[in-house]
Design a protein around this motif. Sequence first.
Motif, PDB file in Angstrom:
ATOM      1  N   ASN A 189    -112.908 -32.239 -10.663  1.00  0.00           N
ATOM      2  CA  ASN A 189    -113.342 -33.851 -10.587  1.00  0.00           C
ATOM      3  C   ASN A 189    -112.179 -34.668  -9.952  1.00  0.00           C
ATOM      4  O   ASN A 189    -111.162 -34.062  -9.446  1.00  0.00           O
ATOM      5  CB  ASN A 189    -113.804 -34.198 -12.052  1.00  0.00           C
ATOM      6  N   GLU A 191    -110.006 -36.506 -11.136  1.00  0.00           N
ATOM      7  CA  GLU A 191    -108.617 -36.071 -11.734  1.00  0.00           C
ATOM      8  C   GLU A 191    -108.105 -34.766 -11.408  1.00  0.00           C
ATOM      9  O   GLU A 191    -106.956 -34.698 -11.774  1.00  0.00           O
ATOM     10  CB  GLU A 191    -108.941 -36.180 -13.289  1.00  0.00           C
ATOM     11  N   GLU A 193    -109.076 -31.986 -12.160  1.00  0.00           N
ATOM     12  CA  GLU A 193    -109.374 -31.138 -13.159  1.00  0.00           C
ATOM     13  C   GLU A 193    -110.687 -30.464 -13.102  1.00  0.00           C
ATOM     14  O   GLU A 193    -111.633 -30.885 -12.733  1.00  0.00           O
ATOM     15  CB  GLU A 193    -109.341 -31.899 -14.624  1.00  0.00           C
ATOM     16  N   VAL A 195    -113.758 -29.345 -15.379  1.00  0.00           N
ATOM     17  CA  VAL A 195    -114.500 -29.567 -16.622  1.00  0.00           C
ATOM     18  C   VAL A 195    -115.491 -28.255 -16.813  1.00  0.00           C
ATOM     19  O   VAL A 195    -116.422 -28.193 -16.028  1.00  0.00           O
ATOM     20  CB  VAL A 195    -115.163 -30.924 -16.795  1.00  0.00           C
ATOM     21  N   ILE A 223    -111.197 -28.245 -20.560  1.00  0.00           N
ATOM     22  CA  ILE A 223    -110.722 -28.850 -19.418  1.00  0.00           C
ATOM     23  C   ILE A 223    -109.659 -27.915 -18.933  1.00  0.00           C
ATOM     24  O   ILE A 223    -108.615 -27.681 -19.648  1.00  0.00           O
ATOM     25  CB  ILE A 223    -110.405 -30.407 -19.481  1.00  0.00           C
ATOM     26  N   GLN A 225    -106.480 -27.067 -15.736  1.00  0.00           N
ATOM     27  CA  GLN A 225    -105.762 -27.944 -14.734  1.00  0.00           C
ATOM     28  C   GLN A 225    -105.208 -26.920 -13.688  1.00  0.00           C
ATOM     29  O   GLN A 225    -104.876 -25.673 -14.344  1.00  0.00           O
ATOM     30  CB  GLN A 225    -104.535 -28.686 -15.081  1.00  0.00           C
TER      31      GLN A 225
END
Lengths: 542, 367
Positions: A189, A191, A193, A195, A223, A225
């Motif tokens: 997304n 960000e 990240e 999901v 989530i 990273q």
Amino acid sequence: MDEPTEKALLWHRVWSRFQPSTPMGQQAKGLLSPFMPGEERQWQASLSEQERIMECRKKRPDWASRVEAHLCRLPDIRPILKRMRRGGTPGVADWFRVKQFLWEGRACRRRLAEAGLERALPGDEGRWEAVLRQLNPESRLHPSFSLSDAYDPELADLRNRWSEWDRRFREAGEQQADNVERDYGIRRNLEGEWVVDRRFADLPRLQADPRLRMVRGTPFEWIFQPVQTEEEKEAGACRESLQRRLEEKEAEVLHRLADRLRAETDFLEQAVREVKRFDLQWARVRAAETWEGTCPTLSQGEYRLEGGVHPAVQESLREEGDGLTPVDIRIRPGATVIIGPNMGGKTLALQTLGVVVALGQYGFLVPARSLAMPLVPWMAGVIGEGQQAEAGLSTFGAEVDRLARLLNRPSSGLLLLDEIGRGTNPVEGAALSAALTCYLAENRHWAVHVTHYQEVMQVEGIRAYRVAGLKQDDLPEPGEGEWKRELRSRMDYRLLPWSEGDEVPREALGIASLLGLPEEIIESARQSMERAGRDETGNPDY
Amino acid sequence: MLKQLAEEGVRSLAIFGLAKNAGKTTVLNALTQEAEDVGLPLGVLSVGVDGEERDVWSLKEKPAVRVTAGTLVATASSLLDFQAGGWELLESLPFHSPLGRVTVARALRPAKVKLAGVTRLEAVREVNRCFRLRGVRLTLIDGAYDRKAAAEPGISDASISVAGAGMAKTLEGVVRKVETFIGIFTLPDSGEDETLREAGLTALREGRLAGVCEGKVETLPFSSLLLRSDDWEELIGRGAWTVLAIPGSLTDATLERIAAASPLTLLLPDPTRCFASLSAVRRYYRQGGEIRYLSPVRLAAVAVNPVSPEGHAFDPSELKERVSEVCNPIPVVDVLRDDLTAHSPFRKGKTGNSGEPAAGGELSVDG
């Protein structure tokens, strides 16, 4: 001028037309002092400058709008200059304000030069530009401000290198992330990240993948990273290091700028003072334009007012469709008395004199055809109801209390008195009023006393005026529609010099009748007056 | 989405939350990113400072708005000192935010900025004017919590509302609230009815009620429907009104009062003025009345956020699906899970919402 005088003269309604455009001017308005004896030369110079400004504004309205626009955009930089004086370093927002001040001030000065008024602001064109260029290192002058590369060659180098390492850092991260997304068919997304639904089939593999780390979860999703690669770590570290150096360099540029501009603080402070001074002059002229102001002249010891009007009263009457009779009067040291019928405009004449003189003393072009005046250390009025219930004083008590304090002032001033003694019994009131006028006639003040008492007119050494008043039997009939307007149209409000033998106006009963007092009361009062007249003179026809 | 909006002539887009901590900043950040991706010159301003302290998605301290290089912002100049080298300060505007004088600045590199909100309509217009003069093609207006006013047609051309899990404890609760909002916000506009428009414009211009009786517009001596009984009787008895245009707001109480007298067409300036509940509106329609807007708000999309700052969360797909059902045909997006560029903004005809309301406003359904 004290507060009761300001209130009595309706001063705030006139003063509110005086609206400086800059924050410095607005603040200075609240602290503005009138010109004092000894400042006659500055007073005349200030008035002459306003006359020139007014002429330019009249000839070139577009030019005036442009000057006005520059003034409105001039910020107050005094807090920044104060901080610089104390050794502080302004931030970019502060420098932007200083640059705005220089930009608009320089433009304003140029506009003034078009009208030959450039001396209103300090320095010359070159000086303003030189200081402005300290905040504008590029060759093209512009009104915005940033810590541009032109301030320091190292800035450009650091910024380029930072951008390069930022690009490398992003690309390294992108590369790794693209690989993850290709392997699992998922997308990051905004960000950065992933999901991932808890029911995602490849979840165990994803959780075990060293290229990702799980950072948090909800009952529905995990989530992830990305874990940084070595290349990404290296690019990130370089970027971080460059970021620190860049921030240090930017701080250094700000310090250097502060040191350079500190040398210009005197000029900037003077510029602020002069801008403020000019703004006040400009605002005085704008106010004076609303009353078609003329330049007062200096006289030695005498006020000569011709065609004086009270701007606020004139405005109110104009709204009602009525005109205002201008006031002509001369005041010498000693006592000047004004007598006239009720509703004959005596108090308004006193207020007009007060407002016109006060505006003159505050350095305005005045609302009069002409005014010659001295500068005096003070002016004060005892006008209208002064009852001070909280101080335990009645109308009469408050009036006498205030009068006593004014008469005890050590220096001479302009004293405006409205019917002194009216608040007590007529015998003592008249005696007091006459005695006071006698005292003032021999005194050093410029005193103007409005009265109804005939006794006052008999005091020697006074200069006196009477309101021309109504022609014989010219009162409108009671109940006649708009009686106020009728009365105004029949009343001659002019002040005429009073000479011995002139009758003291007696129109109170007629006006009381007009105002709706029952006729039996009016009639009874008339009979009572006739009786009193017979008793005094033995002449039944008095 | 943004590119299409800009091509359709939308020059300002309001983003407002339907509840506190709805996730507005996250949506705003997604939109600034999208603007960069599609090369759209952007300006950002806020119409108020809200009290959100934490980001609803990460539950970390609430991030400032992220802007890309070239973006223009309007904020208090003191807030630009935090990244001194990152801004070109362009213009100081003649009004203040709660944090000081508002300054327009251009980001010289990617930056984060807190937006100090401007509070007056004229100030928003002035910022928009300034942005446009400097090449901005789309202004994003951050409407603080429950600031539906940001969506007012005078302020923005279109809007995105943000619905978050924090609106209710249950998914059903969130869906019902969104349904109410959509039902009210998408009521029909005055359409091509010239008399209706004239009545609405008269009411706004005069600041008084305007009625239509036998096809003629008449200005009434009342500024709102909050009337004493005798005034109310005078109003009703004055004529056989078919339309009443109101310059201000509408509430349940006034709606019920009109319904009891004679249901007619009520015309409001825009949807931000309707404070009546959906159930009261539905009842009014059933009784034969109608509510329309002089200037509709173009609701381009509804953004959803399945995580509540209080800790509970809903299944993202289920939330989006359920909210989509009540918003249809307005698209519903989850900016952290969806690709924004793949969504088209909602647009209904050239005249706005003239026609039937969105699914959430199905007025035949019992309320």
